[in-house]
Design a protein around this motif. Sequence first.
Motif, mmCIF file in Angstrom:
data_model
loop_
_atom_site.group_PDB
_atom_site.id
_atom_site.type_symbol
_atom_site.label_atom_id
_atom_site.label_comp_id
_atom_site.label_asym_id
_atom_site.label_seq_id
_atom_site.Cartn_x
_atom_site.Cartn_y
_atom_site.Cartn_z
ATOM 1 N N GLY A 104 -6.833 7.228 10.951
ATOM 2 C CA GLY A 104 -7.332 8.448 11.529
ATOM 3 C C GLY A 104 -6.298 9.551 11.435
ATOM 4 N N PRO A 105 -6.632 10.775 11.907
ATOM 5 C CA PRO A 105 -5.720 11.912 11.807
ATOM 6 C C PRO A 105 -4.555 11.851 12.781
ATOM 7 C CG PRO A 105 -7.695 12.541 12.974
ATOM 8 C CD PRO A 105 -7.928 11.152 12.465
ATOM 9 N N LEU A 138 0.651 -3.513 8.916
ATOM 10 C CA LEU A 138 1.540 -3.053 7.864
ATOM 11 C C LEU A 138 2.943 -2.828 8.414
ATOM 12 C CD1 LEU A 138 -0.910 -0.501 6.278
ATOM 13 C CD2 LEU A 138 -0.032 -2.529 5.140
ATOM 14 N N LEU A 154 -3.524 0.482 -3.433
ATOM 15 C CA LEU A 154 -3.308 -0.828 -2.818
ATOM 16 C C LEU A 154 -3.077 -1.827 -3.930
ATOM 17 C CD1 LEU A 154 -3.519 -2.835 -0.349
ATOM 18 C CD2 LEU A 154 -5.932 -3.013 -0.915
ATOM 19 N N PHE A 190 0.863 5.355 0.743
ATOM 20 C CA PHE A 190 0.132 6.367 1.481
ATOM 21 C C PHE A 190 0.747 7.731 1.241
ATOM 22 C CE2 PHE A 190 -2.483 3.782 4.327
ATOM 23 C CZ PHE A 190 -1.812 2.573 4.349
ATOM 24 N N GLY A 209 8.675 5.762 9.841
ATOM 25 C CA GLY A 209 7.370 5.245 9.465
ATOM 26 C C GLY A 209 6.634 4.746 10.698
ATOM 27 N N SER A 222 -4.643 6.733 2.137
ATOM 28 C CA SER A 222 -4.301 5.643 1.235
ATOM 29 C C SER A 222 -4.409 6.106 -0.209
ATOM 30 C CB SER A 222 -5.240 4.460 1.471
ATOM 31 O OG SER A 222 -4.928 3.402 0.592
ATOM 32 N N PHE A 251 6.075 -0.471 7.550
ATOM 33 C CA PHE A 251 6.281 0.755 6.801
ATOM 34 C C PHE A 251 7.744 1.044 6.535
ATOM 35 C CE2 PHE A 251 2.246 3.074 6.628
ATOM 36 C CZ PHE A 251 1.472 2.369 7.520
ATOM 37 N N GLY A 252 7.989 1.767 5.423
ATOM 38 C CA GLY A 252 9.260 2.424 5.218
ATOM 39 C C GLY A 252 9.253 3.761 5.931
ATOM 40 N N LYS A 253 10.374 4.477 5.869
ATOM 41 C CA LYS A 253 10.474 5.770 6.543
ATOM 42 C C LYS A 253 9.869 6.903 5.722
ATOM 43 C CE LYS A 253 14.566 4.683 9.288
ATOM 44 N NZ LYS A 253 15.947 5.092 9.648
ATOM 45 N N LEU A 301 4.582 7.298 1.880
ATOM 46 C CA LEU A 301 4.986 6.108 2.629
ATOM 47 C C LEU A 301 4.567 4.844 1.893
ATOM 48 C CD1 LEU A 301 3.806 7.493 6.041
ATOM 49 C CD2 LEU A 301 6.145 6.773 5.628
ATOM 50 N N GLN A 358 1.134 11.424 3.423
ATOM 51 C CA GLN A 358 0.983 12.039 4.731
ATOM 52 C C GLN A 358 1.375 13.514 4.642
ATOM 53 O OE1 GLN A 358 3.399 10.494 8.022
ATOM 54 N NE2 GLN A 358 1.699 10.898 9.435
ATOM 55 N N GLY A 386 -2.877 12.625 9.389
ATOM 56 C CA GLY A 386 -2.798 11.175 9.332
ATOM 57 C C GLY A 386 -2.422 10.704 7.939
ATOM 58 N N LEU A 387 -2.600 9.419 7.693
ATOM 59 C CA LEU A 387 -2.215 8.818 6.416
ATOM 60 C C LEU A 387 -3.422 8.669 5.507
ATOM 61 C CD1 LEU A 387 0.135 8.025 8.360
ATOM 62 C CD2 LEU A 387 0.339 5.926 7.057
ATOM 63 N N GLN A 430 0.841 -1.186 0.000
ATOM 64 C CA GLN A 430 0.000 0.000 0.000
ATOM 65 C C GLN A 430 0.882 1.245 0.000
ATOM 66 O OE1 GLN A 430 -3.021 -0.605 2.976
ATOM 67 N NE2 GLN A 430 -4.208 1.174 2.409
#
Lengths: 112, 114
Positions: free
Chosen positions: B106-107, A100, A49, A36, B42, A46, A102-104, A89, A38, A43-44, A34
């Motif tokens: 969410g935020p 999930l 996917l 994302f 992340g 999407s 995640f990468g940085k 991300l 930001q 927040g994230l 996925q």
Amino acid sequence: KQEVTQIPAALSVPEGENLVLNCSFTDSAIYNLQWFRQDPGKGLTSLLLIQSSQREQTSGRLNASLDKSSGRSTLYIAASQPGDSATYLCAVRVAGNTPLVFGKGTRLSVIA
Amino acid sequence: EAGVAQSPRYKIIEKRQSVAFWCNPISGHATLYWYQQILGQGPKLLIQFQNNGVVDDSQLPKDRFSAERLKGVDSTLKIQPAKLEDSAVYLCAASLGGDYNEQFFGPGTRLTVL
């Protein structure tokens, strides 16, 4: 243990350029991947996917590809705009209903 | 459909104080996740719930962090006592579960520990 790496960490481009963000993962046995977005202090969101059986997904100016065998995914952004400035991300899921990894992220700045 | 709701959005506390975060996921989304995102990193999983049961809490620092999801809907995450290194954004995510399990976030709550 699955690890996700994103290169570059930061990228600055002039408006209108096409660009590619890279994501690599160490274990090719993933369930899905996925992408994302930001925004600062948010927040994230999407973006795309890709299931493990798929090779790519498209949404508007965004196209994400997946090469499981080589452990890589790319996010292609066409005709970049200042509003695309954000951190992007990449995250993978190793099995069905799992969290999930995640990468940085890549921090993108599109200059008008 | 409404998104994932979190509160508060921001919180500033001193070390050794306690703090609690709240999450209300999308209706019908059985799987709920809490992630911690330290600046420049992340998100990393703290805990995963399936309905009101814990699926994975292996990364949760249980000496100071606790979480619950009563009735399989809302969830709270608590830190007691807080340390400086707990300064981060705490993100709640939800998914339907099963084969189609895109996660919606969410935020977040931005915590600063002084």
